[in-house]
Design a protein around this motif. Structure first.
Motif, PDB file in Angstrom:
ATOM      1  N   ASP A  18       0.828  -1.198   0.000  1.00 39.54           N
ATOM      2  CA  ASP A  18       0.000   0.000   0.000  1.00 39.54           C
ATOM      3  C   ASP A  18       0.870   1.260   0.000  1.00 39.54           C
ATOM      4  O   ASP A  18       1.069   1.888   1.032  1.00 39.54           O
ATOM      5  N   GLY A  19       1.446   1.554  -1.162  1.00 40.41           N
ATOM      6  CA  GLY A  19       2.258   2.774  -1.247  1.00 40.41           C
ATOM      7  C   GLY A  19       3.642   2.584  -0.658  1.00 40.41           C
ATOM      8  O   GLY A  19       4.139   3.404   0.108  1.00 40.41           O
ATOM      9  N   LEU A  20       4.272   1.480  -1.047  1.00 40.71           N
ATOM     10  CA  LEU A  20       5.581   1.114  -0.492  1.00 40.71           C
ATOM     11  C   LEU A  20       6.703   1.832  -1.243  1.00 40.71           C
ATOM     12  O   LEU A  20       6.726   1.855  -2.474  1.00 40.71           O
ATOM     13  N   SER A  21       7.656   2.408  -0.508  1.00 41.86           N
ATOM     14  CA  SER A  21       8.829   3.037  -1.131  1.00 41.86           C
ATOM     15  C   SER A  21      10.087   2.640  -0.368  1.00 41.86           C
ATOM     16  O   SER A  21      10.104   2.725   0.864  1.00 41.86           O
ATOM     17  N   ARG A 224       3.544  -2.634   4.676  1.00 42.56           N
ATOM     18  CA  ARG A 224       4.285  -1.385   4.895  1.00 42.56           C
ATOM     19  C   ARG A 224       5.553  -1.656   5.683  1.00 42.56           C
ATOM     20  O   ARG A 224       5.592  -2.612   6.476  1.00 42.56           O
ATOM     21  N   ILE A 225       6.550  -0.781   5.505  1.00 38.57           N
ATOM     22  CA  ILE A 225       7.748  -0.884   6.332  1.00 38.57           C
ATOM     23  C   ILE A 225       7.447  -0.183   7.656  1.00 38.57           C
ATOM     24  O   ILE A 225       7.145   1.008   7.673  1.00 38.57           O
ATOM     25  N   VAL A 226       7.483  -0.966   8.733  1.00 36.64           N
ATOM     26  CA  VAL A 226       7.216  -0.390  10.052  1.00 36.64           C
ATOM     27  C   VAL A 226       8.496   0.230  10.603  1.00 36.64           C
ATOM     28  O   VAL A 226       8.483   1.277  11.242  1.00 36.64           O
ATOM     29  N   GLU A 227       9.612  -0.433  10.326  1.00 35.39           N
ATOM     30  CA  GLU A 227      10.877   0.000  10.914  1.00 35.39           C
ATOM     31  C   GLU A 227      12.011  -0.574  10.086  1.00 35.39           C
ATOM     32  O   GLU A 227      11.910  -1.689   9.577  1.00 35.39           O
TER      33      GLU A 227
END
Ligand code: ADP
Length: 251
Positions: A18-21, A224-227
């Motif tokens: 969902d909108g990963l960069s 998503r990247i959380v950390e």
């Protein structure tokens, strides 16, 4: 080496990414960790062009992966463009995916001969070097069914390397193996990481290995990247509650 920008991937109405960069530097070794279903494998499959994307942009070695320029306009990539881009990338899968009716040597030489036009003698010489490297030179004439899981996976690694990719993707490469066979595969990968300047992305549940292997660890949850950060920080001093609770459960 890789630039992922606002990547969206949906399966039906379900948004996996969902909108990963994120960017990957040349030679960087990245570990992607996180709960099952968080989208890690999907990212590797998208990079390998085994899945389409729903939105966003991906650049590999400075070129767009899923788009190309035509008459000054950006249009979706055609099969020839995808084929060219794919040549930068090698992938090793959880379930080896070797050709069962071919010998170990043929498994490794087939793609260089067919897709790159490498002369057979040269492809075989290179395959033998690679088999040497993964400790299986004596298995060149064996069929996959005669090998253990760990040996099959080492052949799969040699096969991916035979196309001399600039980027290697490893998707849960030890999770289908009996525990006593995991170490031999990890050893090969560790050596590869130490001895080459290839860019590598690894999806794994082996946290000890991720710690040793990676320059940077990305923790994913729900696409998503959380950390993210160096392994010392993510494993010893995670900042986010979701990372902490995941690591508590898995380690
Ligand atoms: P991870 O590697 O983090 O376990 P995946 O990328 O394999 O996660 O999967 C993310 C989510 O996408 C999961 O819920 C999975 O069921 C779903 N998914 C993956 N591939 C497909 C597909 N081809 N069709 C439908 N759903 C899929």
């Amino acid at each position: 080496m890789i630039r992922i920008d606002n990547l969206v991937k949906s399966f039906g109405t379900f948004k996996v990414l969902d909108g990963l960069s994120f960017d990957v530097m040349p030679g960087e070794k990245l570990a992607l960790i996180g709960p099952s279903g968080s989208g890690k494998t999907t990212i590797l499959r998208i990079l390998m062009t085994l899945e389409s994307i729903s939105d966003g942009h991906i650049e590999i070695c400075g070129d767009q992966l899923y788009h190309m320029q035509r008459n000054g306009r950006e249009v979706p990539a055609d099969e020839a463009h995808l084929h060219k881009m794919r040549s930068h990338i090698g992938m090793v899968f959880q379930h080896f995916n070797l050709f069962p009716h071919k010998s170990v040597l043929e498994n490794i030489t087939l793609a260089p001969i067919l897709t790159k036009g490498t002369p057979r003698a040269k492809a075989e010489a290179r395959a033998m070097e690679l088999l040497e490297m993964v400790g299986l030179a004596d298995k060149a004439d064996a069929r996959p069914a005669q090998l253990s899981g760990g040996q099959k996976q080492r052949v799969a690694i040699a096969r991916a390397l035979a196309l001399q990719p600039r980027i290697m993707l490893f998707d849960e490469v030890t999770s289908a193996l009996d525990p006593e066979l995991v170490e031999e595969v990890l050893l090969v990968m560790k050596r590869l990481a130490a001895e080459t300047d290839m860019t590598m992305l690894l999806v794994t549940h082996e946290m000890g290995f991720a710690h040793e292997f990676a320059d940077r660890v990305l923790f994913f949850d729900k696409g998503r990247i959380v950390e993210q950060g160096p392994p010392e920080q993510i494993f010893s001093n995670p900042r986010e509650e979701r990372t902490q609770s995941f690591l508590r459960k898995i380690i």
